[in-house]
Enzyme design. Structure first.
Site, short mmCIF file in Angstrom:
data_model
loop_
_atom_site.label_atom_id
_atom_site.label_comp_id
_atom_site.label_asym_id
_atom_site.label_seq_id
_atom_site.Cartn_x
_atom_site.Cartn_y
_atom_site.Cartn_z
N ASN A 122 23.28 15.65 -19.02
CA ASN A 122 22.60 16.49 -20.03
C ASN A 122 22.41 15.81 -21.37
O ASN A 122 21.40 16.02 -22.04
CB ASN A 122 23.31 17.85 -20.17
N GLY A 195 31.86 16.30 -17.26
CA GLY A 195 31.05 16.97 -16.24
C GLY A 195 31.57 18.38 -15.99
O GLY A 195 32.24 18.97 -16.84
N SER A 196 31.27 18.90 -14.82
CA SER A 196 31.60 20.29 -14.53
C SER A 196 33.08 20.47 -14.20
O SER A 196 33.76 19.51 -13.77
CB SER A 196 30.75 20.77 -13.36
N GLU A 217 36.47 16.11 -19.84
CA GLU A 217 35.62 16.88 -20.76
C GLU A 217 34.76 17.78 -19.88
O GLU A 217 33.77 17.32 -19.29
CB GLU A 217 34.74 15.92 -21.58
N CYS A 251 26.90 21.48 -23.21
CA CYS A 251 28.19 22.03 -22.77
C CYS A 251 28.75 23.04 -23.75
O CYS A 251 29.44 23.96 -23.34
CB CYS A 251 29.18 20.89 -22.55
P1 NAD Z 1 28.78 17.10 -12.57
O1 NAD Z 1 30.23 17.43 -12.64
O2 NAD Z 1 27.98 17.59 -11.44
O3 NAD Z 1 28.57 15.50 -12.60
C1 NAD Z 1 29.19 14.66 -13.55
C2 NAD Z 1 29.37 13.27 -12.95
O4 NAD Z 1 30.22 13.35 -11.82
C3 NAD Z 1 28.07 12.60 -12.49
O5 NAD Z 1 28.11 11.23 -12.86
C4 NAD Z 1 28.10 12.77 -10.98
O6 NAD Z 1 27.48 11.70 -10.29
C5 NAD Z 1 29.59 12.79 -10.67
N1 NAD Z 1 29.92 13.65 -9.54
C6 NAD Z 1 29.27 14.78 -9.13
N2 NAD Z 1 29.88 15.33 -8.05
C7 NAD Z 1 30.94 14.52 -7.76
C8 NAD Z 1 31.96 14.55 -6.76
N3 NAD Z 1 32.01 15.52 -5.85
N4 NAD Z 1 32.89 13.57 -6.77
C9 NAD Z 1 32.86 12.59 -7.71
N5 NAD Z 1 31.92 12.52 -8.67
C10 NAD Z 1 30.96 13.46 -8.71
O7 NAD Z 1 28.20 17.59 -13.98
P2 NAD Z 1 26.69 17.56 -14.49
O8 NAD Z 1 25.89 18.54 -13.71
O9 NAD Z 1 26.21 16.18 -14.61
O10 NAD Z 1 26.91 18.13 -15.98
C11 NAD Z 1 27.00 19.49 -16.26
C12 NAD Z 1 28.41 19.95 -16.52
O11 NAD Z 1 29.07 19.08 -17.41
C13 NAD Z 1 28.47 21.31 -17.18
O12 NAD Z 1 29.51 22.06 -16.62
C14 NAD Z 1 28.78 21.00 -18.63
O13 NAD Z 1 29.41 22.02 -19.35
C15 NAD Z 1 29.67 19.81 -18.48
N6 NAD Z 1 29.64 19.00 -19.69
C16 NAD Z 1 30.75 18.93 -20.45
C17 NAD Z 1 30.72 18.21 -21.63
C18 NAD Z 1 31.90 18.09 -22.52
O14 NAD Z 1 31.86 17.27 -23.42
N7 NAD Z 1 32.97 18.84 -22.32
C19 NAD Z 1 29.55 17.56 -22.00
C20 NAD Z 1 28.44 17.67 -21.17
C21 NAD Z 1 28.48 18.39 -20.01
#
Ligand code: NAD
Length: 467
Positions: A122, A195-196, A217, A251
């Site tokens: 994002n 990430g999520s 995060e 996020c």
């Molecule tokens: P995501 O968790 O789907 O992916 C993040 C990363 O993890 C990517 O590089 C992806 O390739 C990898 N990934 C995905 N599935 C995986 C798995 N099963 N095993 C290992 N690695 C895996 O998140 P997204 O869709 O890219 O981002 C959105 C989420 O991130 C939202 O929940 C948002 O709130 C959160 N976010 C948090 C912050 C923060 O600073 N706290 C900032 C931005 C986004």
């Protein structure tokens, strides 16, 4: 979408080369770290137009938004770190108990070693390079994994990193879940994941196998409370800015609003006014309004819009991945939009009568990454701050607590573990080694066996009065 495969051997060879490089001590000096930070800074500036283009291709971000929420923040963080790094690296003297006389104590930050940074799509630039600043400053070698979903960014950042740094110091691997899991199968000295929350749990489990420390995060639903006394025109502008920047794919965007029931209608009118002041009445044509990242997220978001509750917006165009700023009222806890983090331009508004009910609602749910309150009344603000928990808060605005290098940014509970930005980044990627240095010219034997030099009562007296 990127699906490039990398072999386990390739990853293991890279990590072996990085271990040799780290063990050589090459990353330790202040001058080396400063040089790498400057190289990163220069590479970003040289590639600024390409970064703008990639962010536009992936998310339709304007140059202004790309600089204001991504590039500018990282450049600012590098400058701040260059200014402060010598101070952060210095040993910090601490007091020592008289028991240990003659002795002095200090803590010394040392690099953790080999770190892995995994980023989401994002804010694909900021969330890959901002943690990297901390990793470099702390003297580590780094493996980077950008998100495959922002694919133009991923390709560009891979080129920039490979042109700027040698892989024995900094490696970058492109790809999706498989690549991420291949990387996670190896041992690191620290993993930094953004990430999520569900994927955060996968990362935490992988890290636990090697007892690897993590910063996670994560996300969640961040509430925004608008009290009856909030000045509504300014409040609405600040909420609209924080919610619809990056089309809500932030996020810490206000996920939903709790508005006092006496001002809800006026607030909705002001929100609509602010949306049109920012993006015009033909929002789809605005160069400043981003798009949803992909069809999967578009489909997910459309499902969250309950048609009968739309009081503003509700337009969606799948071919253009466009969803207009959409306000839902009266929302309630059972709505689809209230079941998960929205992460898009949909804003449910729940009316409230008393603050106690809001506090109860928030406390029953996972601790949010961010929480916002708009009010002129200190008692209202204090009540919310003292009775709710959140990763971070902005009072009378949205998002801006993130952009302060003097404060740590991170979640709490399910919204994350640990934090970073500024000195906190340096600390997140360092170990604070605790060191006591003893003098050799005196050796009081009281602590040595046999324990008959002083009585137990005298020992108790010493613990009480000397320790
Ligand atoms: P995501 O968790 O789907 O992916 C993040 C990363 O993890 C990517 O590089 C992806 O390739 C990898 N990934 C995905 N599935 C995986 C798995 N099963 N095993 C290992 N690695 C895996 O998140 P997204 O869709 O890219 O981002 C959105 C989420 O991130 C939202 O929940 C948002 O709130 C959160 N976010 C948090 C912050 C923060 O600073 N706290 C900032 C931005 C986004």
């Amino acid at each position: 979408m990127l699906t490039s495969a990398i072999s386990t051997t390739e990853i293991q060879n890279t990590l072996a080369a990085q271990k040799n490089f780290f063990d050589s001590g090459a990353t330790q000096s202040l001058s080396f770290r400063r040089e790498q930070l400057q190289k990163l800074y220069d590479a970003i500036v040289q590639n600024e137009n390409e970064i703008f283009a990639a962010l536009h291709a992936d998310l339709h971000k304007s140059k202004f938004e790309s600089f204001g929420t991504e590039i500018g923040l990282v450049l600012g963080e590098i400058k701040h770190t260059l200014r402060k790094l010598a101070t952060w690296m210095r040993p910090q003297k601490v007091g020592t108990s008289l028991f240990h006389f003659p002795a002095s104590s200090y803590t010394q930050a040392e690099a953790l070693g080999q770190v892995l940074i995994i980023a989401p799509w994002n804010y694909p630039f900021q969330l890959l390079f901002s943690p990297l600043v901390g990793a470099i400053a702390a003297g580590n070698t780094v493996v980077l994994k950008p998100s495959e979903i922002a694919e133009n960014c991923s390709r560009l950042f891979t080129r920039i990193v490979r042109e700027t740094f040698s892989s024995e110091y900094m490696a970058i691997f492109e790809g999706g879940v498989e690549v991420s899991q291949s990387l996670l199968a190896e041992k690191y000295d620290m993993i930094f994941f953004t990430g999520s929350t569900p994927v955060g749990k996968v990362v935490y489990q992988a890290a636990a196998k090697h007892l690897t420390p993590v910063v996670l995060e994560l996300g969640g639903k961040s509430p925004c409370i608008v009290a009856a006394d909030a000045p509504l025109a300014t409040t609405a502008k600040r909420i609209v800015w924080g919610k619809f920047v990056n089309a809500g794919q932030t996020c810490i965007a206000p996920d939903y609003i709790f508005a006092h029931k006496s001002i809800v209608q006026e607030l909705i009118a002001e929100l609509a006014k602010a949306i049109e002041a920012f993006y015009g009445s033909n929002i789809e044509a605005s160069p400043d309004y981003p798009r949803i990242i992909n069809e999967k997220n578009f489909n997910r978001l459309v499902q969250l819009i309950s048609d009968e509750k739309i009081v503003y917006g509700g337009k969606a165009d799948k071919a253009a991945l466009y969803i207009s700023p959409t306000i839902l009222y009266p929302a309630d806890a059972k709505d689809a939009a209230m079941q998960e983090e929205i992460f898009g331009p949909i804003l449910p508004i729940l009316p409230y009568e008393n603050l106690e009910s809001i506090v109860h609602f928030i406390r029953q749910r996972p601790k949010p990454l961010a929480l916002y309150v708009f009010s002129k009344n200190n008692k209202t603000i204090d009540y919310i701050m003292q009775n709710t928990s959140a990763g971070g808060c902005t009072i009378n605005d949205t998002l801006i607590h993130l952009a302060n290098d003097n404060m740590h940014f991170g979640g709490v509970g399910e919204s994350g573990i640990g934090g970073y930005h500024g000195k906190s980044s340096f600390e997140a990627f360092s170990h604070q080694k605790a060191i006591t240095r003893r003098g050799l010219w005196l050796d009081v034997p009281l602590r040595y066996p046999p324990y008959n030099r002083i009585s137990l009562n005298s020992l108790k007296w010493l613990f009480k009065n000397v320790m």
